[in-house]
Scaffold this active site. Structure first.
Site, PDB file in Angstrom:
ATOM      1  N   HIS A 171       0.850  -1.198   0.000  1.00  0.00           N
ATOM      2  CA  HIS A 171       0.000   0.000   0.000  1.00  0.00           C
ATOM      3  C   HIS A 171       0.883   1.245   0.000  1.00  0.00           C
ATOM      4  O   HIS A 171       1.316   1.721   1.046  1.00  0.00           O
ATOM      5  CB  HIS A 171      -0.914  -0.010   1.222  1.00  0.00           C
ATOM      6  CG  HIS A 171      -2.037   0.978   1.156  1.00  0.00           C
ATOM      7  ND1 HIS A 171      -3.369   0.622   1.249  1.00  0.00           N
ATOM      8  CD2 HIS A 171      -2.034   2.321   1.009  1.00  0.00           C
ATOM      9  CE1 HIS A 171      -4.123   1.702   1.162  1.00  0.00           C
ATOM     10  NE2 HIS A 171      -3.326   2.753   1.024  1.00  0.00           N
TER      11      HIS A 171
ATOM     12  N   ASP B  65       1.486   9.243  -6.014  1.00  0.00           N
ATOM     13  CA  ASP B  65       1.417  10.694  -5.874  1.00  0.00           C
ATOM     14  C   ASP B  65       1.619  11.152  -4.436  1.00  0.00           C
ATOM     15  O   ASP B  65       1.620  12.363  -4.163  1.00  0.00           O
ATOM     16  CB  ASP B  65       0.097  11.248  -6.426  1.00  0.00           C
ATOM     17  CG  ASP B  65      -1.127  10.574  -5.829  1.00  0.00           C
ATOM     18  OD1 ASP B  65      -0.991   9.467  -5.265  1.00  0.00           O
ATOM     19  OD2 ASP B  65      -2.227  11.135  -5.921  1.00  0.00           O
TER      20      ASP B  65
ATOM     21  N   GLY C 113     -10.000   7.628  -1.713  1.00  0.00           N
ATOM     22  CA  GLY C 113     -10.603   8.945  -1.510  1.00  0.00           C
ATOM     23  C   GLY C 113     -11.422   8.954  -0.233  1.00  0.00           C
ATOM     24  O   GLY C 113     -11.414   7.990   0.542  1.00  0.00           O
TER      25      GLY C 113
ATOM     26  N   GLU D 166     -10.966   3.049   7.436  1.00  0.00           N
ATOM     27  CA  GLU D 166      -9.946   4.017   7.854  1.00  0.00           C
ATOM     28  C   GLU D 166     -10.641   5.196   8.512  1.00  0.00           C
ATOM     29  O   GLU D 166     -10.598   5.366   9.726  1.00  0.00           O
ATOM     30  CB  GLU D 166      -9.110   4.470   6.654  1.00  0.00           C
ATOM     31  CG  GLU D 166      -8.044   5.489   7.012  1.00  0.00           C
ATOM     32  CD  GLU D 166      -7.342   6.066   5.783  1.00  0.00           C
ATOM     33  OE1 GLU D 166      -6.298   6.700   5.974  1.00  0.00           O
ATOM     34  OE2 GLU D 166      -7.851   5.895   4.652  1.00  0.00           O
TER      35      GLU D 166
ATOM     36  N   ASP E 282       1.821   3.939   2.885  1.00  0.00           N
ATOM     37  CA  ASP E 282       0.725   4.781   2.399  1.00  0.00           C
ATOM     38  C   ASP E 282       1.263   5.917   1.537  1.00  0.00           C
ATOM     39  O   ASP E 282       1.191   5.863   0.320  1.00  0.00           O
ATOM     40  CB  ASP E 282      -0.126   5.312   3.550  1.00  0.00           C
ATOM     41  CG  ASP E 282      -1.525   5.737   3.104  1.00  0.00           C
ATOM     42  OD1 ASP E 282      -1.895   5.454   1.952  1.00  0.00           O
ATOM     43  OD2 ASP E 282      -2.246   6.340   3.906  1.00  0.00           O
TER      44      ASP E 282
END
Length: 362
Positions: free
Chosen positions: A19, A23, A181, A211, A300
């Protein structure tokens, strides 16, 4: 284990990463350089240290929605084939330098078409960057395998299109699909057609769930969407009761998650930044690990969290006293859960991870 593991020692260990957002992992210097080339003047700082500090502090917001806001700047400098290739290449370089031997890096192609690129051209550029990065890392004596997940934004309406993109590129380096998102108000079931398309093509997918939102998000991801893995999934702890004597009782959702060995892509530092947990020490990672959920360690967003895989592991070691055998287990968990074929997974476990840990353990 009598000698505490230091960050330097952990840095030598082989790692598997499931994960990591492309970007969210740019080098500050690269952001500045590309911004100068394309005339992007929206950056909050014009020096490397100041920009790194901005991303780190802006992301530490206690809110997933606010955590995502700084990505506008990294996405803005990833709108050309050259910039996408560069960012992907440097991503591989940085991961290999941290002794990551396998990584699945995800990104949302729909965010990179503002400059006129097609979705296919975006993916082509990123995959070429990964491939060239792998070659450079191998030549430098740090071999790494990097594969791609394409992500659809859960607030948009292009998930079926992005799922089709994943299938078109499945033999070229894309090994799966994801949605990401803001969770609240955008449940996974809004994208059922995309998940059904992936299943109909015998393809794998993960879902950001549990999350910023709780058990309903995880339930939908598993029961209705059929997720192979969960992105984060920390709120599964809400379905676990721990008695004063330390014994635990799993609710039905937690039990099926463990029974089916659904991997959890846990990202400790990021989870603190978004307010999913209050600190590394209070992260449910250790409880879930002790209960034998399939936990994995992930970054992440390396830029936003100012982190690496080594640092994430070191923070868990500091918080929970883990030793080499624990870190090896978490790494093998990740490799078992990768979206590449079984024989490829097994080769990396048996020929890379286990032999290198055997040397470290002594």
């Amino acid at each position: 284990m009598t000698t505490p593991l230091t960050p330097e020692m952990i840095g030598r260990a082989p790692k598997a990463l499931l994960h990591d957002h492309l970007d969210g992992g740019l080098r500050p210097a690269t952001v500045l350089d590309i911004a100068g080339q394309i005339g992007y003047d929206g950056l909050p700082s014009t020096d490397e240290a100041g920009l790194a500090e901005f991303f780190r502090t802006a992301a530490h917001s206690g809110s997933l929605v606010r955590y995502l806001e700084p990505f506008a700047h990294t996405v803005a400098v990833m709108q050309t084939p050259e910039s996408l290739h560069r960012v992907a290449f440097e991503c591989v370089e940085d991961l290999a330098a941290d002794n990551v031997v396998y990584a699945e890096v995800r990104f949302a192609p729909e965010l990179h078409i503002d400059g006129g690129l097609s979705l296919d051209a975006v993916v082509d550029a990123v995959l070429a960057g990964f491939a060239d990065g792998e070659k450079a890392a191998a030549a430098d004596g740090r071999p790494i395998v990097v594969r791609c997940l394409v992500t659809a934004m859960r607030h948009a309406a292009r998930s079926r299109e992005i799922a089709a993109l994943a299938i078109r590129f499945r033999d070229k380096g894309v090994v799966g699909f994801d949605i990401a998102g803001a969770e609240a108000g955008y449940p996974p079931t809004r994208h059922l057609d995309a998940f059904e398309y992936m299943r109909s093509n015998n393809a794998r997918f993960t879902i950001h769930a549990g999350e910023a939102f709780g058990l309903p998000s995880i339930h939908e991801a598993l029961a209705y969407c059929g997720a192979d893995r969960l992105g984060h999934g920390v709120r599964i702890v809400d379905d676990i009761e721990v008695a004063p004597d330390g014994t635990a009782r799993l609710g039905p959702l937690a039990a099926i998650l463990r029974d089916k060995r659904i991997p959890l892509e846990l990202c400790p530092s990021s989870n603190v930044q978004t307010g999913a947990v209050t600190s590394i020490g209070s992260h449910p990672f250790d409880l879930l690990a002790r209960l034998r959920f399939r936990v994995t360690v992930n970054t992440d967003n390396r830029l936003m969290s100012d982190t690496t895989m080594s640092q994430e592991m070191a923070r868990l070691v500091d918080a929970f006293g883990y030793g080499w055998s624990d870190l090896e287990r978490f790494t093998i968990n990740a490799m078992k859960s990768a979206f590449i074929h079984f024989d490829e997974r097994l080769a990396i476990i048996d020929e890379v991870i286990k032999p290198r840990y055997a040397v470290l353990i002594g």
